[in-house]
Design a protein around this motif. Sequence first.
Motif, short mmCIF file in Angstrom:
data_model
loop_
_atom_site.label_atom_id
_atom_site.label_comp_id
_atom_site.label_asym_id
_atom_site.label_seq_id
_atom_site.Cartn_x
_atom_site.Cartn_y
_atom_site.Cartn_z
N ILE A 71 0.84 -1.20 0.00
CA ILE A 71 0.00 0.00 0.00
C ILE A 71 0.88 1.26 0.00
O ILE A 71 1.77 1.40 0.84
N VAL A 72 0.62 2.14 -0.94
CA VAL A 72 1.27 3.45 -0.99
C VAL A 72 0.26 4.48 -0.49
O VAL A 72 -0.85 4.59 -1.04
N GLN A 73 0.62 5.24 0.54
CA GLN A 73 -0.31 6.19 1.13
C GLN A 73 -0.59 7.35 0.18
O GLN A 73 0.34 7.94 -0.37
N PRO A 74 -1.86 7.70 -0.02
CA PRO A 74 -2.16 8.91 -0.80
C PRO A 74 -1.56 10.13 -0.11
O PRO A 74 -1.63 10.26 1.12
N SER A 75 -0.96 11.03 -0.90
CA SER A 75 -0.25 12.15 -0.29
C SER A 75 -0.60 13.51 -0.89
O SER A 75 0.02 14.51 -0.53
N THR A 76 -1.58 13.56 -1.76
CA THR A 76 -1.93 14.82 -2.40
C THR A 76 -2.32 15.87 -1.36
O THR A 76 -3.15 15.62 -0.48
N GLY A 77 -1.68 17.02 -1.46
CA GLY A 77 -1.98 18.12 -0.55
C GLY A 77 -1.33 18.03 0.81
O GLY A 77 -1.58 18.87 1.66
N LEU A 78 -0.47 17.01 1.01
CA LEU A 78 0.16 16.81 2.32
C LEU A 78 1.66 17.04 2.23
O LEU A 78 2.26 16.88 1.16
N LEU A 79 2.27 17.42 3.34
CA LEU A 79 3.72 17.46 3.45
C LEU A 79 4.19 16.02 3.55
O LEU A 79 3.93 15.33 4.54
N LYS A 80 4.89 15.52 2.52
CA LYS A 80 5.15 14.10 2.36
C LYS A 80 6.48 13.72 3.02
O LYS A 80 7.55 13.93 2.47
N LEU A 81 6.38 13.12 4.20
CA LEU A 81 7.56 12.69 4.96
C LEU A 81 7.39 11.23 5.38
O LEU A 81 7.68 10.86 6.52
N ASP A 82 6.93 10.41 4.44
CA ASP A 82 6.60 9.02 4.79
C ASP A 82 7.42 7.97 4.04
O ASP A 82 7.36 6.79 4.39
N ALA A 83 8.18 8.35 3.01
CA ALA A 83 8.75 7.33 2.13
C ALA A 83 10.24 7.46 1.90
O ALA A 83 10.78 6.89 0.96
N MET A 84 10.95 8.19 2.75
CA MET A 84 12.40 8.33 2.69
C MET A 84 12.90 8.81 1.32
O MET A 84 13.94 8.37 0.84
N GLU A 85 12.15 9.69 0.69
CA GLU A 85 12.59 10.27 -0.57
C GLU A 85 13.51 11.46 -0.31
O GLU A 85 13.42 12.11 0.74
N ASN A 86 14.39 11.73 -1.27
CA ASN A 86 15.16 12.97 -1.24
C ASN A 86 14.19 14.10 -1.60
O ASN A 86 13.58 14.07 -2.67
N PRO A 87 14.03 15.10 -0.73
CA PRO A 87 13.03 16.14 -1.01
C PRO A 87 13.46 17.17 -2.03
O PRO A 87 12.66 18.01 -2.43
N TYR A 88 14.72 17.12 -2.46
CA TYR A 88 15.25 18.15 -3.34
C TYR A 88 15.14 17.75 -4.81
O TYR A 88 15.45 16.61 -5.19
N ARG A 89 14.72 18.68 -5.64
CA ARG A 89 14.73 18.48 -7.09
C ARG A 89 16.01 19.08 -7.67
O ARG A 89 16.75 19.80 -6.98
N LEU A 90 16.26 18.79 -8.94
CA LEU A 90 17.41 19.39 -9.60
C LEU A 90 17.22 20.90 -9.74
O LEU A 90 16.09 21.38 -9.89
N PRO A 91 18.32 21.66 -9.73
CA PRO A 91 18.21 23.09 -10.05
C PRO A 91 17.61 23.29 -11.44
O PRO A 91 17.75 22.42 -12.32
N PRO A 92 16.93 24.42 -11.67
CA PRO A 92 16.24 24.63 -12.95
C PRO A 92 17.13 24.44 -14.18
O PRO A 92 16.69 23.88 -15.19
N GLU A 93 18.38 24.90 -14.11
CA GLU A 93 19.24 24.78 -15.29
C GLU A 93 19.55 23.31 -15.61
O GLU A 93 19.65 22.92 -16.78
#
Length: 360
Positions: A23-45
Amino acid sequence: MTEPLQRALDRIRPDVRVAHAYIVQPSTGLLKLDAMENPYRLPPELQQALGERLGAVALNRYPAERTAELARALARHAGVGDAVGVTLGNGSDELIGLLTLAVARPGAKVLAPLPGFVMYEALARQQRLDFVGVPLRASDFQLDEAAMLAAIREHQPALVYLAYPNNPTGTLWDAAVIERIAQAAPGLVVMDEAYQPFASADSLALMARQPNVLVMRTMSKFGLAGVRIGYLLGAAELVEQVEKLRPPYNISVLNAEAALFALEHAGVYAAQAAELRRQRERLLAALQAMPGIAPWPSQGNMILARVQDAAATFAALKARGVLIKNVSAMHPLLANCLRITVGTPEENTLLLQALQACLN
């Protein structure tokens, strides 16, 4: 239910029909701190550069040499020589499945400490193998060496999993104990290093000393959870057997190119990991100062913490827009435990504010 549908369902294995899907928890609209993901995206460039590169990929062709190039690039990134075997999986989950399939003979058993990653047991049972779980020490979530060695003597497992650091406890286990377990094991010992970017130690030296030890890593915690790249390192003769079972096109051309691009910018991801390690220590100190919560030190990008009522605290946090993981039902040792992913400084501040309000 129609008779044809019932007949078709009757052909499905009974153990599959009574099993539960992951089961993957629905996370739409929530601060997602449940799945040990890296929260950072690549810089725009770099996002733009990656988009242009992926746009040039030949999507009309099956994956070919580029996948092999990625495998060797990952081995170089890990710092091992060309003599070490390497194979790729669609995430670590596929590699766990392939390893289980490789040892799936009648009577074979899979062994791992508990609590641990749920897919070790789930994928063993899919191959109709017995799974042996050995509880960790309740006081500190370290390996119970005597119990592990006794279970190895009794069950003679074909496959032993040791997550390093462990999920969900974040624990780095005693290296000397691990080595004695590897020496005692009659089959494969897989060191699952999914959280290696955040840990202060790894198992590569052990792998070099013990030929039955394989090291499994993933790019998910590196920062590419959506790309699904896992890799397995070890003695070429062992890795070759797993490679035989790997579907020939399991890594898409887009995923392979995105992973190669990430390795070319490894410094960006290393800086992100360093910041997450700093945030982990900040979060741990703040949790230790809160009454009513008992966190454990971690070497991953998550922190395990015990509260008075995990279900109530989880629900209260979710009502405040923060999603974490209630792991209290996974194992008796995790009673009233929550697992919190380390986020950005801003996310961690919001989490701490919400948690303080819940505990009050």
